[in-house]
Design an enzyme around this catalytic site. Structure first.
Site: not given
Ligand SMILES: Cc1ncc(COP(=O)(O)O)c(C=O)c1O
Length: 369
Positions: A194, A192, A144, A230, A69-70, A317, A172
């Site tokens: 995970h 994302s 989140n 890759t 997601g990041t 985070c 989320q």
């Molecule tokens: C709303 C939101 N965006 C982005 C992310 C980041 O995702 P990733 O952990 O896959 O980089 C998170 C992770 O906590 C999230 O809650």
């Protein structure tokens, strides 16, 4: 252990792991290689792309696989045209806020969209942003920390009528509420793996063909040249499977989570001085962020950990940093109250017995002060 931190990450689903294993053990070829081993890997990536596209209501060419997601959020913000303005909501995840601040340093005008006391974007904020006409607006679909769901389809309608592009972070939301790109009407959407019982280190940016994607990672030209490196074949296959399961099991998972949340909130309502943040807004079925007057959230988290219960204080985070949550601050919650926050985020394998045990332990810890 009682695991109540599914917004931080989820355990991998056995069915997802089973789908991934052949691409770790047997078909480990590089998808860019021309021999059979490589071609098998390339076709697995393409199959996952088609799977995701069908579930999200887009064409396969509208998906870029990323490391999560990041990266998807960073890639979305990088589409901003030179010198264009950017607007992001004040409650975005750091993976939107930080690149937004970075763009500000590079002289893009940055506007923060206000939220009300429930964490919902205000009409005034949308009206103001329409006047400012930035190149891109980023508003998350679900938060989140609080689980608050924004009316993205409505904002997208309004912004697009004024020719303003909109990105949504749906990390989320996926797997907890319906997420169909075409129905949301956005130009860009981040996902994302995970958070939906898939592997870590995998995600996607979904984009409308009218958006010019500007690669952040340059190199071997993978992912249509939008994201070099890759491909993480096994993770992409797992992400495809996790998304498929999230969609086919959505109604069942949602009903189960709502039932547990109801039981949880009923138990919490008997605790004096307890507030559920964003309690009056529409929220994800699995998320409850709460605070108790005079209690330190991080301390409570550690005490619960000793009872073998995993919860989070605010955003995972951001944990480790002792600043109160910027999300709660944006909602006008006092720093003292915000420091009492803990987040309970439920998952598909949680049970009513676990909720009862949690309430029992929480009550006893709070009574002891
Ligand atoms: C709303 C939101 N965006 C982005 C992310 C980041 O995702 P990733 O952990 O896959 O980089 C998170 C992770 O906590 C999230 O809650």
């Amino acid at each position: 252990m009682i695991y109540f931190d599914h917004n931080a990450t989820t355990p991998i689903d056995d069915r997802v792991l089973d789908a991934m294993l052949p691409f770790l053990k047997t078909f480990y070829g590089n998808p860019s290689s021309l021999y059979r081993h490589g071609r098998v890997a390339a076709s697995a990536v393409n199959a996952a792309r088609e799977q995701l596209a069908a579930l999200l209501g887009v064409q396969p060419g509208q998906i870029v696989f990323t490391s999560g997601g990041t990266e998807a959020n960073n890639l979305a913000l990088a589409t901003l045209a030179p010198r264009a303005g950017l607007a992001v909501s004040a409650i975005e995840h750091p993976s939107v806020i930080e690149p937004a601040l970075h763009l500000k340093i590079q002289e893009h005008e940055l506007t923060l969209l206000d939220v009300d006391t429930n964490g919902l974007i205000t009409q005034d904020a949308i009206d103001r942003v329409i006047q400012l006409k930035p190149g891109l607006v980023s508003i998350m679909l679900a938060n989140n920390e609080t689980g608050v769901i924004q009316n993205i389809a409505h904002y997208a309608d309004r912004l697009k009528a004024h020719d303003i592009k909109i990105h949504t972070d749906a990390v989320q939301a996926l797997g907890k509420i319906p997420v169909v790109f075409s129905e949301l009407g956005v130009d860009l959407m981040s996902l994302s793996s995970h958070k939906i019982y898939g592997p870590k280190g995998c995600g996607a940016l979904v984009f409308d063909k009218s958006v010019e994607i500007k690669p952040v990672l340059l190199g071997g030209g993978q992912e249509q040249g939008f994201r070099a490196g890759t491909e993480n074949v096994a993770a992409i296959v797992g992400f495809g499977m996790a998304t498929e399961l999230a969609k086919t099991e959505l109604a069942e998972r949602r009903a189960h989570l709502l039932n547990l949340r109801k039981q949880l909130e009923h138990g919490l309502s008997a605790i004096p001085g307890l507030t559920i943040f964003s309690g009056q807004a529409e929220r994800l079925p699995n998320t409850v962020q709460m605070g108790v007057d005079g209690i330190d959230g991080e301390m409570l988290l550690m005490q619960l950990d000793q009872k073998n219960i995993a919860v989070s204080s605010g955003s995972a985070c951001a944990s480790g940093q002792r600043e109160p949550s910027p999300v709660l601050a944006a909602m006008g919650i006092s720093p003292r109250k915000a420091k009492s926050a803990i987040r309970i985020s439920l998952g598909k394998a949680n049970t009513e017995t676990e909720i009862s045990e949690f309430i029992k332990q929480l009550k006893s810890l709070i009574e002891k002060g």
